[in-house]
Motif scaffolding. Structure first.
Motif, PDB file in Angstrom:
ATOM      1  N   LEU A  22       0.886  -1.279   0.053  1.00  0.00           N
ATOM      2  CA  LEU A  22       0.082   0.064   0.051  1.00  0.00           C
ATOM      3  C   LEU A  22       0.915   1.285  -0.011  1.00  0.00           C
ATOM      4  O   LEU A  22       0.679   2.361  -0.773  1.00  0.00           O
ATOM      5  N   GLY A  23       1.990   1.116   0.936  1.00  0.00           N
ATOM      6  CA  GLY A  23       2.878   2.381   0.544  1.00  0.00           C
ATOM      7  C   GLY A  23       3.613   2.711  -0.609  1.00  0.00           C
ATOM      8  O   GLY A  23       4.247   3.834  -0.954  1.00  0.00           O
ATOM      9  N   PHE A  24       3.576   1.518  -1.426  1.00  0.00           N
ATOM     10  CA  PHE A  24       4.336   1.761  -2.623  1.00  0.00           C
ATOM     11  C   PHE A  24       3.378   2.021  -3.891  1.00  0.00           C
ATOM     12  O   PHE A  24       3.931   3.168  -4.857  1.00  0.00           O
ATOM     13  N   ALA A  25       1.974   1.683  -3.912  1.00  0.00           N
ATOM     14  CA  ALA A  25       1.038   2.208  -4.682  1.00  0.00           C
ATOM     15  C   ALA A  25      -0.229   1.851  -4.380  1.00  0.00           C
ATOM     16  O   ALA A  25      -0.568   0.498  -3.958  1.00  0.00           O
ATOM     17  N   LEU A 110      -0.121   2.465 -12.907  1.00  0.00           N
ATOM     18  CA  LEU A 110       1.022   1.379 -12.626  1.00  0.00           C
ATOM     19  C   LEU A 110       1.030   0.144 -13.338  1.00  0.00           C
ATOM     20  O   LEU A 110      -0.109   0.248 -14.352  1.00  0.00           O
ATOM     21  N   ARG A 111       1.810  -0.918 -13.137  1.00  0.00           N
ATOM     22  CA  ARG A 111       1.694  -2.160 -13.772  1.00  0.00           C
ATOM     23  C   ARG A 111       1.480  -3.077 -12.654  1.00  0.00           C
ATOM     24  O   ARG A 111       2.314  -2.963 -11.502  1.00  0.00           O
ATOM     25  N   LEU A 181       4.851  -5.071  -8.676  1.00  0.00           N
ATOM     26  CA  LEU A 181       4.151  -3.750  -8.944  1.00  0.00           C
ATOM     27  C   LEU A 181       5.247  -3.032  -9.492  1.00  0.00           C
ATOM     28  O   LEU A 181       6.427  -2.786  -8.972  1.00  0.00           O
ATOM     29  N   TRP A 182       4.903  -2.145 -10.757  1.00  0.00           N
ATOM     30  CA  TRP A 182       5.879  -1.031 -11.371  1.00  0.00           C
ATOM     31  C   TRP A 182       5.268   0.242 -10.893  1.00  0.00           C
ATOM     32  O   TRP A 182       4.003   0.151 -11.489  1.00  0.00           O
ATOM     33  N   ARG A 183       5.996   1.102 -10.932  1.00  0.00           N
ATOM     34  CA  ARG A 183       5.287   2.730 -10.808  1.00  0.00           C
ATOM     35  C   ARG A 183       6.623   3.508 -11.445  1.00  0.00           C
ATOM     36  O   ARG A 183       7.687   3.120 -11.525  1.00  0.00           O
ATOM     37  N   GLY A 184       6.173   4.773 -11.793  1.00  0.00           N
ATOM     38  CA  GLY A 184       7.068   5.888 -12.216  1.00  0.00           C
ATOM     39  C   GLY A 184       7.546   5.907 -13.745  1.00  0.00           C
ATOM     40  O   GLY A 184       7.012   5.172 -14.528  1.00  0.00           O
ATOM     41  N   ALA A 185       8.609   6.462 -13.917  1.00  0.00           N
ATOM     42  CA  ALA A 185       9.340   6.762 -15.082  1.00  0.00           C
ATOM     43  C   ALA A 185       9.597   5.147 -15.539  1.00  0.00           C
ATOM     44  O   ALA A 185       9.895   4.427 -14.841  1.00  0.00           O
TER      45      ALA A 185
END
Ligand code: ZN
Length: 197
Positions: A22-25, A110-111, A181-185
């Motif tokens: 949850l802290g990541f995304a 996100l992915r 989970l992937w996030r960001g650039a």
């Protein structure tokens, strides 16, 4: 509710119940379904053999059971070629995008991948731009990184990789089922094997 919808709900519940996730995304539980044709991989049989015994008694177990139920309907993929990783690796690993720009549920936030490796595999050094959080849903694996100590991770553990952080993973006597989970650039990038030293 279809098995993929049930998995989407289980992933949302798992993220909500797991502070590191949850802290990541935030999980995009409202992402719209985007029907896709199923694509199978041989790894599904190994996934089921490894984890059919997992009891759905908590969010992690419910997620694992939901992955097994949805596996025949998912669009499984391989990132790498046989020349890169070998035939045995390809026969016993696979992943699908549950939520994301190309997922079964569409979002650009996100992915969220479901990824599995069978026992006794070496996932060699690789890297990608997007920040990544692994969550171990079932099984175990030795996670290696250019920037962190080696760690044997088991169900419930997480591992964060910064953008372009080289990492690798070995399985031993059991396979490993993960939510990644992937996030960001770099969200639209893909992992690439690191150049050999
Ligand atoms: Zn990665």
């Amino acid at each position: 509710m279809t098995p993929l919808e049930a998995l989407h709900q289980a992933a949302a519940a798992l993220v909500a119940a797991t502070p590191a996730l949850l802290g990541f995304a935030a999980y995009p539980v409202d992402a719209a379904a985007a029907p896709q044709d199923a694509v199978g991989v041989p790894a599904i049989a190994h996934l089921v053999a490894d984890f059919a015994h997992v009891a759905p008694t908590d969010a992690r177990g419910i997620f694992t059971a939901a992955v097994l139920a949805a596996a025949p309907l998912a669009r499984w993929q391989h990132t790498y070629s046989e020349a890169e990783v070998g035939a045995d690796f390809l026969a016993r690993y696979g992943w699908f995008e549950l939520a994301g720009p190309d997922g079964h549920f569409r979002t650009d936030a996100l992915r969220a991948y479901v990824a599995y490796w069978g026992r006794g595999l070496q996932y060699d050094w690789h890297e990608h731009e997007a920040e990544e959080l692994y969550f171990i849903a079932a099984g175990s694996g030795l996670f290696r990184s250019a920037r962190q100590p080696d760690a044997m991770l088991v169900a419930g553990d997480t591992r964060l990789h910064a953008g372009f952080e080289r990492h690798a993973m070995d399985t031993d006597r059991t396979g490993i089922l993960t939510l990644v989970l992937w996030r960001g650039a770099g969200l639209n990038g893909v992992p690439a094997m690191s150049p050999k030293a």
